[in-house]
Design a protein around this motif. Structure first.
Motif, PDB file in Angstrom:
ATOM      1  N   ILE A   1      34.041  38.339  49.527  1.00  0.00           N
ATOM      2  CA  ILE A   1      35.288  37.563  49.525  1.00  0.00           C
ATOM      3  C   ILE A   1      36.233  38.105  50.603  1.00  0.00           C
ATOM      4  O   ILE A   1      36.869  37.333  51.330  1.00  0.00           O
ATOM      5  N   ILE A   2      36.295  39.421  50.732  1.00  0.00           N
ATOM      6  CA  ILE A   2      37.132  40.027  51.773  1.00  0.00           C
ATOM      7  C   ILE A   2      36.629  39.616  53.161  1.00  0.00           C
ATOM      8  O   ILE A   2      37.424  39.282  54.043  1.00  0.00           O
TER       9      ILE A   2
ATOM     10  N   THR B   1      29.637  44.415  46.372  1.00  0.00           N
ATOM     11  CA  THR B   1      30.110  43.550  45.305  1.00  0.00           C
ATOM     12  C   THR B   1      30.517  42.205  45.883  1.00  0.00           C
ATOM     13  O   THR B   1      30.709  42.062  47.093  1.00  0.00           O
TER      14      THR B   1
ATOM     15  N   TRP C   1      33.305  41.038  45.653  1.00  0.00           N
ATOM     16  CA  TRP C   1      34.634  41.241  46.232  1.00  0.00           C
ATOM     17  C   TRP C   1      34.552  41.531  47.735  1.00  0.00           C
ATOM     18  O   TRP C   1      35.358  41.042  48.515  1.00  0.00           O
ATOM     19  N   HIS C   2      33.566  42.336  48.149  1.00  0.00           N
ATOM     20  CA  HIS C   2      33.403  42.640  49.576  1.00  0.00           C
ATOM     21  C   HIS C   2      33.118  41.369  50.382  1.00  0.00           C
ATOM     22  O   HIS C   2      33.634  41.202  51.492  1.00  0.00           O
TER      23      HIS C   2
END
Length: 160
Positions: free
Chosen positions: A8-9, A3, A5-6
């Motif tokens: 962004i991390i 995703t 999100w991954h």
């Protein structure tokens, strides 16, 4: 599942001092993210703080080293940068920028873009050359970490 999100991390991990892309790349490989975008994001995240560290960190650290709450941490940061700078100078001689590249590029604890840039700033090295050699060091560290991560996670897959 891959995703946004991954990614962004990965970006955020690569900006954290002392962890940098040395932590972001194994995270990306471990979560099965597409390697090329993950590497690009890691390098960008690792490099974004570099100009700010070079131009402002020393000034801020000198200002804050005498402050009650933050003084100890700021003093530790200054000492870490000065120690790294002295090591670079002692080992490098005329090859100071190549030493900076290796200092940033060999992924061992206490080295990396943050510490290398702070050392370059403390040594009053040329801004543009320092940023270039830090970038080259980050690319070297990224290559080493990618190879190590693929090896470790590949071995884990073989054992399963």
């Amino acid at each position: 599942m891959k995703t946004l999100w991954h990614y962004i991390i990965v970006f955020l991990i690569s900006m954290v001092p002392l962890i940098e892309l040395r932590g972001a790349i194994p995270y990306a490989v471990g979560f099965g993210l597409d390697i090329v975008p993950a590497i690009i994001i890691s390098v960008l995240g690792n490099m974004i703080p570099v100009p700010f560290i070079f131009l402002f960190a020393r000034k801020v650290l000198l200002w804050g080293k005498d402050k009650k709450i933050i003084g100890g941490f700021f003093t530790w940061c200054l000492e870490k940068g000065e120690k790294g700078g002295r090591k670079l100078e002692a080992k490098a001689g005329r090859g100071l920028y190549w030493a900076l590249l290796l200092f940033v590029g060999i992924p061992v604890p206490g080295t990396g873009a943050w510490t290398g840039t702070l050392a370059a700033s403390i040594l009053n090295m040329d801004f543009k050359k320092s940023v270039l050699f830090v970038l080259l060091g980050v690319l070297l560290a990224g290559t080493i970490m990618l190879a190590a991560s693929l090896g470790v996670f590949g071995a884990i897959q073989l054992v399963k």
